[in-house]
Design an enzyme around this catalytic site. Structure first.
Site, short mmCIF file in Angstrom:
data_model
loop_
_atom_site.label_atom_id
_atom_site.label_comp_id
_atom_site.label_asym_id
_atom_site.label_seq_id
_atom_site.Cartn_x
_atom_site.Cartn_y
_atom_site.Cartn_z
N CYS A 77 0.84 -1.20 0.00
CA CYS A 77 0.00 0.00 0.00
C CYS A 77 0.87 1.26 0.00
O CYS A 77 1.49 1.57 -1.00
CB CYS A 77 -0.97 -0.04 1.19
SG CYS A 77 -2.36 1.11 1.04
N HIS A 119 -3.42 -5.65 1.18
CA HIS A 119 -2.65 -5.88 2.40
C HIS A 119 -2.54 -7.37 2.75
O HIS A 119 -3.39 -7.91 3.48
CB HIS A 119 -3.30 -5.15 3.57
CG HIS A 119 -3.14 -3.67 3.53
ND1 HIS A 119 -2.21 -3.00 4.29
CD2 HIS A 119 -3.80 -2.73 2.80
CE1 HIS A 119 -2.29 -1.69 4.04
NE2 HIS A 119 -3.26 -1.50 3.14
N GLU A 158 -0.63 -8.70 4.90
CA GLU A 158 -0.43 -8.87 6.35
C GLU A 158 -1.75 -8.93 7.11
O GLU A 158 -1.78 -9.34 8.27
CB GLU A 158 0.45 -7.74 6.90
CG GLU A 158 -0.22 -6.41 7.15
CD GLU A 158 -0.39 -5.56 5.89
OE1 GLU A 158 -0.65 -4.35 6.03
OE2 GLU A 158 -0.31 -6.10 4.76
#
Length: 220
Positions: A84, A194, A196
Site C-alpha cells: 500500500c 494488504h 499482512e
C-alpha cells in the site's frame, strides 16, 4: 529468515506486518532515521500514511535515511516488499515503475478483493501458482496504478505484472487492473492490497501468508 519492517511517522500497519512475518521467521522493526538494516534478509515497507501523505503519498518517506540503505539492498538483490503506502514509496524511489494516483471515485475504500497471480516466479510469489486467486483486503484512497502505455507493455512483456484484480474487483481504476508489480529481477514487489491482514482463517483468509512464505522459501 529475518524480516525487517520499516516504521515511518504515520505508518499504521507495521505491527501487523511484523506479526505476519513472524509466522514464517524472525521479525524486527527498523526506524526510518536509521542507516542500519540489522542484517535482515528481507525488508517490508508497510502501509499507512508516511509523513501524513503530505506533498504526495510516499514522496517524503522516499527521502528517509533508511531508504538509502533499502535502495542499496534492493539493487544488490535483497528482497523488498512494499505494501500500500509502501508500494507508493517504492515507486517514488524509482525501485518500481509507475505511480499510484487517487482512486477514480476519489474516496477511501476498504474491501476484500480477489487477486489473480500473474507471475509466480518472483521472490515474493514463489509459494503461489500462476492463475491462483488470492483473497486479500485492500484499503486506500490513492491506489490507482498508472504508467504510460509503452511502460505497461514492457511490464507485461517482461513478466513484471505480478498481481491483477480479478474482473469486478478493481475498484480503484488501476491501469489494466494491475494490483502489484515487480522490478525486472523479481526481488522487489509492490502491491496495494494488504497481505499482512490475511494471515489467519479467523480474519476470513490466510492467502496473504503465501507472500511471506515465498520470501522464506528464497532464503531457504
Amino acid at each position: 529468515m529475518k524480516f525487517g519492517v520499516i516504521q515511518f511517522p504515520g505508518s499504521c500497519d507495521e505491527v501487523d506486518a511484523q506479526k505476519a512475518a513472524a509466522r514464517v521467521g524472525e521479525s524486527v522493526l527498523l526506524w526510518h532515521r536509521d542507516h542500519d538494516l540489522q542484517g535482515v534478509d528481507a525488508v517490508i515497507v508497510p502501509g499507512g500514511f508516511s509523513y501524513g501523505d503530505y506533498l504526495r503519498a510516499g514522496a517524503l518517506a522516499r527521502f528517509s535515511p533508511i531508504m538509502v540503505e533499502v535502495e542499496r539492498f534492493a539493487r544488490h538483490g535483497g528482497l523488498v516488499l512494499g505494501i500500500c503506502n509502501g508500494f507508493q514509496v517504492l515507486c517514488e524511489a524509482g525501485l518500481l515503475a509507475g505511480a499510484l494516483l487517487p482512486n477514480t471515485s476519489l474516496r477511501f475504500t476498504c474491501r476484500q478483493v480477489d487477486l489473480d497471480v500473474v507471475n509466480a516466479s518472483t521472490r515474493w510469489t514463489a509459494a503461489c501458482e500462476v492463475g491462483e486467486v488470492l483473497s486479500i483486503p485492500a484499503k486506500h484512497q490513492t491506489g490507482r496504478y498508472w504508467a504510460p502505455d509503452p511502460v505497461l507493455d514492457e511490464l507485461e512483456a517482461e513478466g513484471q505484472v505480478v498481481l491483477r484484480y480479478v474482473t469486478g474487483n478493481g475498484f480503484n481504476g488501476s491501469s489494466r487492473d494491475i494490483a502489484g508489480v515487480s522490478n525486472k529481477a523479481g526481488n522487489v514487489v509492490g502491491l496495494m492490497p494488504h497481505p499482512e491482514h490475511a494471515v489467519d482463517p479467523l480474519t476470513g483468509s490466510d492467502d496473504g501468508l503465501k507472500l511471506f512464505r515465498s520470501a522464506a522459501l528464497v532464503a531457504a
